[in-house]
Design a protein around this motif. Sequence first.
Motif, PDB file in Angstrom:
ATOM      1  N   ARG A 233     -29.673 -19.828 -35.207  1.00  0.00           N
ATOM      2  CA  ARG A 233     -28.599 -19.267 -34.383  1.00  0.00           C
ATOM      3  C   ARG A 233     -28.967 -17.905 -33.809  1.00  0.00           C
ATOM      4  N   GLN A 234     -29.935 -17.239 -34.443  1.00  0.00           N
ATOM      5  CA  GLN A 234     -30.365 -15.936 -33.923  1.00  0.00           C
ATOM      6  C   GLN A 234     -31.374 -16.097 -32.801  1.00  0.00           C
ATOM      7  N   ASP A 235     -31.866 -17.292 -32.604  1.00  0.00           N
ATOM      8  CA  ASP A 235     -32.974 -17.470 -31.680  1.00  0.00           C
ATOM      9  C   ASP A 235     -32.725 -18.634 -30.724  1.00  0.00           C
ATOM     10  N   THR A 236     -31.485 -18.787 -30.279  1.00  0.00           N
ATOM     11  CA  THR A 236     -31.208 -19.918 -29.391  1.00  0.00           C
ATOM     12  C   THR A 236     -31.727 -19.655 -27.981  1.00  0.00           C
ATOM     13  N   GLY A 237     -31.776 -18.379 -27.580  1.00  0.00           N
ATOM     14  CA  GLY A 237     -32.192 -18.093 -26.212  1.00  0.00           C
ATOM     15  C   GLY A 237     -31.281 -18.816 -25.235  1.00  0.00           C
ATOM     16  N   ALA A 238     -31.870 -19.500 -24.259  1.00  0.00           N
ATOM     17  CA  ALA A 238     -31.072 -20.195 -23.253  1.00  0.00           C
ATOM     18  C   ALA A 238     -30.731 -21.618 -23.679  1.00  0.00           C
ATOM     19  N   ALA A 239     -31.130 -21.984 -24.901  1.00  0.00           N
ATOM     20  CA  ALA A 239     -30.932 -23.363 -25.333  1.00  0.00           C
ATOM     21  C   ALA A 239     -29.517 -23.574 -25.883  1.00  0.00           C
ATOM     22  N   ALA A 240     -29.080 -24.828 -25.903  1.00  0.00           N
ATOM     23  CA  ALA A 240     -27.809 -25.167 -26.536  1.00  0.00           C
ATOM     24  C   ALA A 240     -28.057 -25.408 -28.026  1.00  0.00           C
ATOM     25  N   TYR A 241     -27.130 -24.971 -28.841  1.00  0.00           N
ATOM     26  CA  TYR A 241     -27.225 -25.200 -30.285  1.00  0.00           C
ATOM     27  C   TYR A 241     -26.602 -26.565 -30.572  1.00  0.00           C
ATOM     28  N   ALA A 242     -27.473 -27.553 -30.759  1.00  0.00           N
ATOM     29  CA  ALA A 242     -27.019 -28.939 -30.928  1.00  0.00           C
ATOM     30  C   ALA A 242     -26.792 -29.223 -32.409  1.00  0.00           C
ATOM     31  N   SER A 243     -25.839 -28.529 -32.995  1.00  0.00           N
ATOM     32  CA  SER A 243     -25.697 -28.569 -34.445  1.00  0.00           C
ATOM     33  C   SER A 243     -24.973 -29.813 -34.933  1.00  0.00           C
ATOM     34  N   HIS A 244     -25.638 -30.568 -35.816  1.00  0.00           N
ATOM     35  CA  HIS A 244     -24.965 -31.738 -36.399  1.00  0.00           C
ATOM     36  C   HIS A 244     -23.871 -31.299 -37.368  1.00  0.00           C
ATOM     37  N   CYS A 245     -23.927 -30.057 -37.812  1.00  0.00           N
ATOM     38  CA  CYS A 245     -22.902 -29.559 -38.743  1.00  0.00           C
ATOM     39  C   CYS A 245     -21.647 -29.091 -38.001  1.00  0.00           C
ATOM     40  N   TRP A 246     -21.808 -28.535 -36.809  1.00  0.00           N
ATOM     41  CA  TRP A 246     -20.694 -27.896 -36.115  1.00  0.00           C
ATOM     42  C   TRP A 246     -20.115 -28.734 -34.988  1.00  0.00           C
ATOM     43  N   ASN A 247     -20.946 -29.519 -34.304  1.00  0.00           N
ATOM     44  CA  ASN A 247     -20.492 -30.183 -33.078  1.00  0.00           C
ATOM     45  C   ASN A 247     -19.572 -31.360 -33.404  1.00  0.00           C
ATOM     46  N   PRO A 248     -18.323 -31.340 -32.918  1.00  0.00           N
ATOM     47  CA  PRO A 248     -17.397 -32.438 -33.245  1.00  0.00           C
ATOM     48  C   PRO A 248     -17.817 -33.775 -32.644  1.00  0.00           C
ATOM     49  N   LEU A 249     -18.632 -33.728 -31.578  1.00  0.00           N
ATOM     50  CA  LEU A 249     -19.109 -34.990 -30.998  1.00  0.00           C
ATOM     51  C   LEU A 249     -20.035 -35.719 -31.949  1.00  0.00           C
ATOM     52  N   PHE A 250     -20.697 -34.959 -32.820  1.00  0.00           N
ATOM     53  CA  PHE A 250     -21.538 -35.601 -33.829  1.00  0.00           C
ATOM     54  C   PHE A 250     -20.676 -36.485 -34.729  1.00  0.00           C
ATOM     55  N   LEU A 251     -19.506 -35.974 -35.102  1.00  0.00           N
ATOM     56  CA  LEU A 251     -18.601 -36.768 -35.946  1.00  0.00           C
ATOM     57  C   LEU A 251     -18.076 -37.986 -35.189  1.00  0.00           C
ATOM     58  N   SER A 252     -17.851 -37.824 -33.876  1.00  0.00           N
ATOM     59  CA  SER A 252     -17.411 -38.980 -33.072  1.00  0.00           C
ATOM     60  C   SER A 252     -18.447 -40.097 -33.160  1.00  0.00           C
ATOM     61  N   GLY A 253     -19.706 -39.724 -33.078  1.00  0.00           N
ATOM     62  CA  GLY A 253     -20.761 -40.731 -33.195  1.00  0.00           C
ATOM     63  C   GLY A 253     -20.742 -41.398 -34.552  1.00  0.00           C
ATOM     64  N   GLN A 254     -20.527 -40.605 -35.600  1.00  0.00           N
ATOM     65  CA  GLN A 254     -20.502 -41.179 -36.957  1.00  0.00           C
ATOM     66  C   GLN A 254     -19.307 -42.109 -37.168  1.00  0.00           C
ATOM     67  N   SER A 255     -18.210 -41.848 -36.438  1.00  0.00           N
ATOM     68  CA  SER A 255     -17.029 -42.717 -36.598  1.00  0.00           C
ATOM     69  C   SER A 255     -17.318 -44.162 -36.208  1.00  0.00           C
ATOM     70  N   THR A 256     -18.307 -44.349 -35.344  1.00  0.00           N
ATOM     71  CA  THR A 256     -18.622 -45.721 -34.937  1.00  0.00           C
ATOM     72  C   THR A 256     -19.086 -46.561 -36.125  1.00  0.00           C
ATOM     73  N   CYS A 257     -19.584 -45.895 -37.169  1.00  0.00           N
ATOM     74  CA  CYS A 257     -20.012 -46.626 -38.373  1.00  0.00           C
ATOM     75  C   CYS A 257     -18.795 -47.293 -39.031  1.00  0.00           C
ATOM     76  N   ALA A 258     -17.667 -46.584 -39.055  1.00  0.00           N
ATOM     77  CA  ALA A 258     -16.435 -47.151 -39.631  1.00  0.00           C
ATOM     78  C   ALA A 258     -15.957 -48.340 -38.801  1.00  0.00           C
ATOM     79  N   TRP A 259     -16.046 -48.194 -37.487  1.00  0.00           N
ATOM     80  CA  TRP A 259     -15.573 -49.275 -36.618  1.00  0.00           C
ATOM     81  C   TRP A 259     -16.439 -50.523 -36.772  1.00  0.00           C
ATOM     82  N   GLU A 260     -17.741 -50.299 -36.927  1.00  0.00           N
ATOM     83  CA  GLU A 260     -18.644 -51.436 -37.163  1.00  0.00           C
ATOM     84  C   GLU A 260     -18.317 -52.158 -38.466  1.00  0.00           C
TER      85      GLU A 260
END
Length: 375
Positions: A189-216
């Motif tokens: 987090r101290q060295d993101t520069g111009a990049a996006a922080y694609a955090s699997h811990c913080w990004n709620p879209l990551f959880l959206s992807g994991q929800s598909t496991c329940a639907w399957e």
Amino acid sequence: MTSPTAHLRGAHRHAPWVSLRCAGGHAASDPALWRCPDCEAPWELATSPEFDPQAIDTTTWSLWRYAAMLPAVPPITLGEGGTPLVRVAVPEGEFLAKLEFLSPTGSYKDRGTAVVVSHLRALGIEEAVEDSSGNAGASLAAYAAAAGVRARVFVPAHAGAGKKRQMAEMGAEVVEVAGGRGAAAVACRQDTGAAAYASHCWNPLFLSGQSTCAWEIWEQLGGSVPDAVVCPVGQGNLFLGLARGFATLRRAGLVAAVPRMYAVQSAACAPVAQAWRAGWPQPVAVDEGVTIAEGILTSRPVRGDEILRVLRHTGGAAVSVADDEVRAAQRHLRGAGLSVEPTSAVAVAALPLLRDQLAGAEVVVPLTGSGLKTL
Ligand SMILES: [Zn+2]
């Protein structure tokens, strides 16, 4: 730390994006902010589509069959999702194993990564950074390659050599950080520069992807859900994604009840199990400790309060297991023809501890990471 808007230098600021809001009610002014700048809480989706069984694209054999229930972005896909559900015998009886380790990069992380990277790509982001003990970084490396996005992954020095090689071979820049898993997150987090922080811990879209496991699982069981799910928990991404996915099925009136959710941690690092036993509303930070279950070394999960709420509301529990129990479970799984990494075996290691609670129950255990990762 760089300014929040630096993430979007060169990106299409006005591309369609999901609206994000924190639990404190603050709205995100910029889709690439990794957490709420006002209260430091994680973002959630301000609105998310309800589950509609008629909207499942039954001609698509990946998690994108649920595209109507996911953020509307052009998918970056490697065919993630669609993992088998197979019956496995254990001394306590039997359970259904959801073979998430058969995902494109060998771990369950690909569901969440696919959705996050698809979103970043739609925003026009050209570089993503992440911190990881290995699997999330390997997953990001692969999806970034597929999306034409540069990836830089910060890993703790103790991360497995095979996982680091996997990231590098996919073209990611791997940055080793002295210290533990938490130190890698801070360095990232101290060295993101111009990049996006694609955090699997913080990004709620990551959880959206994991929800598909329940639907399957719901589809694979012919439109029903199991009585219980036993899941390894570090940050709890899969645990929470599953819980949210089952909750949407209940809200849609498709199931009468959600499964009891059981969280399993390593005894070396068990903040959720500790808080559960003590009756605390959220975990307190613990030492990371040392364990063969390196993938769940999380001293304090970002959404720890939600994990504990899920345990209470579903009638589940949190337990922890020692490395010897994990090794025995891993050997047992190998004997059944299933090769998983130690972190994945913690849930199976907990089955003897949960024997009374799970007696007679239909139990699903996600097997999260491939044994090939740690050969
Ligand atoms: Zn806030």
